[in-house]
Design a protein around this motif. Structure first.
Motif, PDB file in Angstrom:
ATOM      1  N   LYS A 228       0.861  -1.187   0.000  1.00 64.54           N
ATOM      2  CA  LYS A 228       0.000   0.000   0.000  1.00 64.54           C
ATOM      3  C   LYS A 228       0.893   1.232   0.000  1.00 64.54           C
ATOM      4  O   LYS A 228       2.100   1.145   0.202  1.00 64.54           O
ATOM      5  CB  LYS A 228      -0.917   0.012   1.219  1.00 64.54           C
ATOM      6  CG  LYS A 228      -0.191   0.201   2.543  1.00 64.54           C
ATOM      7  CD  LYS A 228      -1.147   0.266   3.702  1.00 64.54           C
ATOM      8  CE  LYS A 228      -0.416   0.519   5.012  1.00 64.54           C
ATOM      9  NZ  LYS A 228      -1.331   0.595   6.140  1.00 64.54           N
ATOM     10  N   TYR A 229       0.272   2.382  -0.233  1.00 63.08           N
ATOM     11  CA  TYR A 229       0.981   3.656  -0.119  1.00 63.08           C
ATOM     12  C   TYR A 229       0.846   4.153   1.311  1.00 63.08           C
ATOM     13  O   TYR A 229      -0.244   4.108   1.898  1.00 63.08           O
ATOM     14  CB  TYR A 229       0.382   4.706  -1.057  1.00 63.08           C
ATOM     15  CG  TYR A 229       0.682   4.473  -2.517  1.00 63.08           C
ATOM     16  CD1 TYR A 229       1.942   4.742  -3.030  1.00 63.08           C
ATOM     17  CD2 TYR A 229      -0.290   4.001  -3.386  1.00 63.08           C
ATOM     18  CE1 TYR A 229       2.230   4.546  -4.373  1.00 63.08           C
ATOM     19  CE2 TYR A 229      -0.014   3.793  -4.736  1.00 63.08           C
ATOM     20  CZ  TYR A 229       1.240   4.073  -5.208  1.00 63.08           C
ATOM     21  OH  TYR A 229       1.525   3.869  -6.537  1.00 63.08           O
ATOM     22  N   ASP A 230       1.949   4.652   1.888  1.00 59.87           N
ATOM     23  CA  ASP A 230       1.842   5.274   3.202  1.00 59.87           C
ATOM     24  C   ASP A 230       1.415   6.729   3.026  1.00 59.87           C
ATOM     25  O   ASP A 230       1.177   7.179   1.899  1.00 59.87           O
ATOM     26  CB  ASP A 230       3.131   5.127   4.011  1.00 59.87           C
ATOM     27  CG  ASP A 230       4.305   5.935   3.465  1.00 59.87           C
ATOM     28  OD1 ASP A 230       4.138   6.727   2.513  1.00 59.87           O
ATOM     29  OD2 ASP A 230       5.413   5.768   4.004  1.00 59.87           O
ATOM     30  N   LYS A 231       1.333   7.460   4.111  1.00 63.75           N
ATOM     31  CA  LYS A 231       0.846   8.843   4.057  1.00 63.75           C
ATOM     32  C   LYS A 231       1.722   9.764   3.209  1.00 63.75           C
ATOM     33  O   LYS A 231       1.246  10.747   2.665  1.00 63.75           O
ATOM     34  CB  LYS A 231       0.724   9.404   5.476  1.00 63.75           C
ATOM     35  CG  LYS A 231      -0.353   8.727   6.266  1.00 63.75           C
ATOM     36  CD  LYS A 231      -0.426   9.252   7.686  1.00 63.75           C
ATOM     37  CE  LYS A 231      -1.470   8.476   8.460  1.00 63.75           C
ATOM     38  NZ  LYS A 231      -1.533   8.880   9.859  1.00 63.75           N
ATOM     39  N   SER A 232       3.001   9.415   3.089  1.00 65.63           N
ATOM     40  CA  SER A 232       3.905  10.255   2.294  1.00 65.63           C
ATOM     41  C   SER A 232       3.955   9.840   0.823  1.00 65.63           C
ATOM     42  O   SER A 232       4.656  10.450   0.027  1.00 65.63           O
ATOM     43  CB  SER A 232       5.316  10.206   2.884  1.00 65.63           C
ATOM     44  OG  SER A 232       5.881   8.918   2.692  1.00 65.63           O
ATOM     45  N   GLY A 233       3.228   8.760   0.457  1.00 65.58           N
ATOM     46  CA  GLY A 233       3.205   8.297  -0.924  1.00 65.58           C
ATOM     47  C   GLY A 233       4.212   7.206  -1.222  1.00 65.58           C
ATOM     48  O   GLY A 233       4.339   6.770  -2.362  1.00 65.58           O
ATOM     49  N   LYS A 234       4.937   6.753  -0.209  1.00 65.28           N
ATOM     50  CA  LYS A 234       5.913   5.677  -0.371  1.00 65.28           C
ATOM     51  C   LYS A 234       5.191   4.326  -0.351  1.00 65.28           C
ATOM     52  O   LYS A 234       4.240   4.130   0.398  1.00 65.28           O
ATOM     53  CB  LYS A 234       6.923   5.749   0.779  1.00 65.28           C
ATOM     54  CG  LYS A 234       8.020   4.742   0.708  1.00 65.28           C
ATOM     55  CD  LYS A 234       8.974   4.937   1.876  1.00 65.28           C
ATOM     56  CE  LYS A 234      10.014   3.838   1.885  1.00 65.28           C
ATOM     57  NZ  LYS A 234      10.896   3.952   3.048  1.00 65.28           N
TER      58      LYS A 234
ATOM     59  N   ASP B   3       2.146  -3.988   3.785  1.00 62.74           N
ATOM     60  CA  ASP B   3       1.134  -3.968   4.837  1.00 62.74           C
ATOM     61  C   ASP B   3       1.215  -5.311   5.569  1.00 62.74           C
ATOM     62  O   ASP B   3       0.688  -6.323   5.104  1.00 62.74           O
ATOM     63  CB  ASP B   3      -0.254  -3.761   4.247  1.00 62.74           C
ATOM     64  CG  ASP B   3      -1.315  -3.549   5.310  1.00 62.74           C
ATOM     65  OD1 ASP B   3      -1.334  -4.325   6.289  1.00 62.74           O
ATOM     66  OD2 ASP B   3      -2.133  -2.626   5.160  1.00 62.74           O
TER      67      ASP B   3
END
Length: 71
Positions: A41-47, A51
């Motif tokens: 998945k993407y984290d909050k920063s887009g990385k 999961d």
């Protein structure tokens, strides 16, 4: 959005999202410790990250279905 790793190639990985759409990511853009069947998945920063929780749950479900011939 979540991505299930279908194949890991030399330079890229092939994933399927929740809607069954195919996505390709460069190996350099994903965590090093991934395996086929892992969930990304993407984290909050887009990385792009693995999961851990969803990966564990999916593997547990696969083990439950395997004896029934669905995996």
């Amino acid at each position: 959005m979540y991505f299930s790793i279908d194949q890991i190639g030399k330079d890229h990985i092939e994933c399927e999202n929740d809607d069954g759409e195919i996505y390709y990511f460069k190996i350099k853009d994903v965590p090093e410790d991934i395996k086929e069947g892992d969930i990304l998945k993407y984290d909050k920063s887009g990385k792009i990250i693995k999961d851990e929780y969803k990966t564990k749950k999916m593997k547990e479900m696969a083990r439950q279905w395997a004896p029934m011939g669905f995996y």
